[in-house]
Design a protein around this motif. Sequence first.
Motif, PDB file in Angstrom:
ATOM      1  N   ALA A 275      -6.673 -10.904  -1.195  1.00 42.91           N
ATOM      2  CA  ALA A 275      -7.301 -11.041   0.126  1.00 42.91           C
ATOM      3  C   ALA A 275      -6.492 -11.988   1.003  1.00 42.91           C
ATOM      4  O   ALA A 275      -6.260 -11.709   2.190  1.00 42.91           O
ATOM      5  CB  ALA A 275      -8.746 -11.535  -0.022  1.00 42.91           C
ATOM      6  N   ASN A 276      -6.041 -13.106   0.440  1.00 40.86           N
ATOM      7  CA  ASN A 276      -5.235 -14.056   1.213  1.00 40.86           C
ATOM      8  C   ASN A 276      -3.905 -13.432   1.627  1.00 40.86           C
ATOM      9  O   ASN A 276      -3.454 -13.610   2.767  1.00 40.86           O
ATOM     10  CB  ASN A 276      -4.999 -15.338   0.410  1.00 40.86           C
ATOM     11  N   ALA A 277      -3.279 -12.704   0.716  1.00 40.25           N
ATOM     12  CA  ALA A 277      -2.015 -12.037   1.047  1.00 40.25           C
ATOM     13  C   ALA A 277      -2.230 -11.016   2.160  1.00 40.25           C
ATOM     14  O   ALA A 277      -1.411 -10.923   3.088  1.00 40.25           O
ATOM     15  CB  ALA A 277      -1.428 -11.377  -0.193  1.00 40.25           C
ATOM     16  N   SER A 278      -3.320 -10.274   2.089  1.00 42.74           N
ATOM     17  CA  SER A 278      -3.614  -9.279   3.121  1.00 42.74           C
ATOM     18  C   SER A 278      -3.770  -9.932   4.490  1.00 42.74           C
ATOM     19  O   SER A 278      -3.267  -9.415   5.488  1.00 42.74           O
ATOM     20  CB  SER A 278      -4.885  -8.496   2.768  1.00 42.74           C
ATOM     21  N   ARG A 279      -4.463 -11.068   4.527  1.00 43.64           N
ATOM     22  CA  ARG A 279      -4.633 -11.795   5.799  1.00 43.64           C
ATOM     23  C   ARG A 279      -3.290 -12.208   6.376  1.00 43.64           C
ATOM     24  O   ARG A 279      -3.063 -12.103   7.588  1.00 43.64           O
ATOM     25  CB  ARG A 279      -5.497 -13.042   5.586  1.00 43.64           C
ATOM     26  N   LEU A 280      -2.405 -12.706   5.542  1.00 39.90           N
ATOM     27  CA  LEU A 280      -1.077 -13.098   6.023  1.00 39.90           C
ATOM     28  C   LEU A 280      -0.287 -11.894   6.523  1.00 39.90           C
ATOM     29  O   LEU A 280       0.338 -11.947   7.583  1.00 39.90           O
ATOM     30  CB  LEU A 280      -0.291 -13.784   4.897  1.00 39.90           C
ATOM     31  N   LEU A 281      -0.295 -10.823   5.762  1.00 39.36           N
ATOM     32  CA  LEU A 281       0.454  -9.630   6.160  1.00 39.36           C
ATOM     33  C   LEU A 281      -0.038  -9.087   7.496  1.00 39.36           C
ATOM     34  O   LEU A 281       0.767  -8.633   8.321  1.00 39.36           O
ATOM     35  CB  LEU A 281       0.355  -8.554   5.070  1.00 39.36           C
ATOM     36  N   GLU A 282      -1.350  -9.148   7.737  1.00 41.04           N
ATOM     37  CA  GLU A 282      -1.914  -8.674   9.001  1.00 41.04           C
ATOM     38  C   GLU A 282      -1.313  -9.400  10.194  1.00 41.04           C
ATOM     39  O   GLU A 282      -1.151  -8.820  11.268  1.00 41.04           O
ATOM     40  CB  GLU A 282      -3.438  -8.837   9.007  1.00 41.04           C
ATOM     41  N   ARG A 283      -0.959 -10.656  10.038  1.00 42.20           N
ATOM     42  CA  ARG A 283      -0.354 -11.425  11.133  1.00 42.20           C
ATOM     43  C   ARG A 283       0.992 -10.851  11.576  1.00 42.20           C
ATOM     44  O   ARG A 283       1.459 -11.129  12.671  1.00 42.20           O
ATOM     45  CB  ARG A 283      -0.184 -12.884  10.723  1.00 42.20           C
ATOM     46  N   PHE A 284       1.593 -10.068  10.708  1.00 41.23           N
ATOM     47  CA  PHE A 284       2.881  -9.449  11.004  1.00 41.23           C
ATOM     48  C   PHE A 284       2.727  -7.956  11.333  1.00 41.23           C
ATOM     49  O   PHE A 284       3.710  -7.236  11.443  1.00 41.23           O
ATOM     50  CB  PHE A 284       3.824  -9.594   9.801  1.00 41.23           C
ATOM     51  N   GLY A 285       1.486  -7.497  11.435  1.00 43.78           N
ATOM     52  CA  GLY A 285       1.239  -6.085  11.672  1.00 43.78           C
ATOM     53  C   GLY A 285       1.476  -5.254  10.424  1.00 43.78           C
ATOM     54  O   GLY A 285       1.783  -4.065  10.516  1.00 43.78           O
ATOM     55  N   ALA A 286       1.351  -5.873   9.264  1.00 47.18           N
ATOM     56  CA  ALA A 286       1.611  -5.212   7.987  1.00 47.18           C
ATOM     57  C   ALA A 286       0.342  -5.237   7.132  1.00 47.18           C
ATOM     58  O   ALA A 286      -0.658  -5.854   7.496  1.00 47.18           O
ATOM     59  CB  ALA A 286       2.759  -5.909   7.261  1.00 47.18           C
ATOM     60  N   SER A 287       0.431  -4.573   5.985  1.00 46.12           N
ATOM     61  CA  SER A 287      -0.677  -4.548   5.032  1.00 46.12           C
ATOM     62  C   SER A 287      -0.096  -4.438   3.627  1.00 46.12           C
ATOM     63  O   SER A 287       1.131  -4.371   3.453  1.00 46.12           O
ATOM     64  CB  SER A 287      -1.603  -3.364   5.317  1.00 46.12           C
ATOM     65  N   LEU A 288      -0.968  -4.370   2.648  1.00 41.54           N
ATOM     66  CA  LEU A 288      -0.498  -4.167   1.276  1.00 41.54           C
ATOM     67  C   LEU A 288       0.241  -2.834   1.132  1.00 41.54           C
ATOM     68  O   LEU A 288       1.067  -2.685   0.222  1.00 41.54           O
ATOM     69  CB  LEU A 288      -1.659  -4.252   0.291  1.00 41.54           C
ATOM     70  N   ASP A 289      -0.006  -1.882   2.022  1.00 39.93           N
ATOM     71  CA  ASP A 289       0.732  -0.620   1.991  1.00 39.93           C
ATOM     72  C   ASP A 289       2.230  -0.831   2.205  1.00 39.93           C
ATOM     73  O   ASP A 289       3.037   0.013   1.822  1.00 39.93           O
ATOM     74  CB  ASP A 289       0.211   0.351   3.056  1.00 39.93           C
ATOM     75  N   ASP A 290       2.607  -1.946   2.827  1.00 40.79           N
ATOM     76  CA  ASP A 290       4.011  -2.240   3.115  1.00 40.79           C
ATOM     77  C   ASP A 290       4.682  -3.042   2.002  1.00 40.79           C
ATOM     78  O   ASP A 290       5.886  -3.301   2.064  1.00 40.79           O
ATOM     79  CB  ASP A 290       4.121  -3.007   4.440  1.00 40.79           C
ATOM     80  N   VAL A 291       3.919  -3.456   0.991  1.00 38.29           N
ATOM     81  CA  VAL A 291       4.480  -4.241  -0.111  1.00 38.29           C
ATOM     82  C   VAL A 291       5.371  -3.346  -0.966  1.00 38.29           C
ATOM     83  O   VAL A 291       4.969  -2.258  -1.371  1.00 38.29           O
ATOM     84  CB  VAL A 291       3.356  -4.887  -0.964  1.00 38.29           C
ATOM     85  N   VAL A 292       6.590  -3.835  -1.232  1.00 41.70           N
ATOM     86  CA  VAL A 292       7.523  -3.097  -2.083  1.00 41.70           C
ATOM     87  C   VAL A 292       7.735  -3.798  -3.424  1.00 41.70           C
ATOM     88  O   VAL A 292       8.239  -3.195  -4.366  1.00 41.70           O
ATOM     89  CB  VAL A 292       8.889  -2.866  -1.385  1.00 41.70           C
ATOM     90  N   GLU A 293       7.348  -5.078  -3.496  1.00 41.87           N
ATOM     91  CA  GLU A 293       7.521  -5.821  -4.743  1.00 41.87           C
ATOM     92  C   GLU A 293       6.516  -6.959  -4.815  1.00 41.87           C
ATOM     93  O   GLU A 293       6.230  -7.613  -3.807  1.00 41.87           O
ATOM     94  CB  GLU A 293       8.935  -6.389  -4.805  1.00 41.87           C
ATOM     95  N   GLU A 294       5.993  -7.171  -6.011  1.00 44.87           N
ATOM     96  CA  GLU A 294       5.101  -8.295  -6.261  1.00 44.87           C
ATOM     97  C   GLU A 294       5.427  -8.869  -7.633  1.00 44.87           C
ATOM     98  O   GLU A 294       5.892  -8.152  -8.521  1.00 44.87           O
ATOM     99  CB  GLU A 294       3.627  -7.875  -6.202  1.00 44.87           C
ATOM    100  N   THR A 295       5.178 -10.168  -7.772  1.00 41.76           N
ATOM    101  CA  THR A 295       5.294 -10.820  -9.074  1.00 41.76           C
ATOM    102  C   THR A 295       4.039 -11.630  -9.294  1.00 41.76           C
ATOM    103  O   THR A 295       3.693 -12.471  -8.464  1.00 41.76           O
ATOM    104  CB  THR A 295       6.543 -11.726  -9.160  1.00 41.76           C
TER     105      THR A 295
END
Length: 156
Positions: free
Chosen positions: A77-97
């Motif tokens: 949820a926190n990552a999603s909030r941050l990504l939204e600030r850039f006009g992005a979402s988890l759909d734009d994630v290409v890598e996670e650790t």
Amino acid sequence: MMTDRGDARVRRLENLGMPWEKLFGYYQAVQYRDTIYLSGQLGHDDEGRIVGPAGLDDAGKVIDVSGMEQQIRQTYANASRLLERFGASLDDVVEETLFVLDMDEAFATAPQVRKEAYRTDMPRCASTLVATPRLAMPEQLVEITFRAVLGGGASS
């Protein structure tokens, strides 16, 4: 949001207003060109309290990891909030650790939480799961880093 124009490159910088950002001296998210890099995200609320905190013994050693699922949910949820600030979402994630304190608990809880967060049974990103003996905060059970590419989300 902050923009750094220190040279010919331009970076967008974002934070969540947590006390440890200034203490450690880092940004939660950095966009460079079309890539967004998220620093390790934690399962904290808006006041910086860890949700589902690990149970600790008198010496501060983790003895209860049952809050891992709750922490993973909050971290996404926190990552999603941050990504939204850039006009992005988890759909734009290409890598996670994912860094976790207990691999067994992570395998028991993370797959379903990830599928719900990404809204698919096969999240379209590379994923690495690493067990570590300790994370930054005593009650912390998980930390997740993300890399997203704008316009990189796949639709099928």
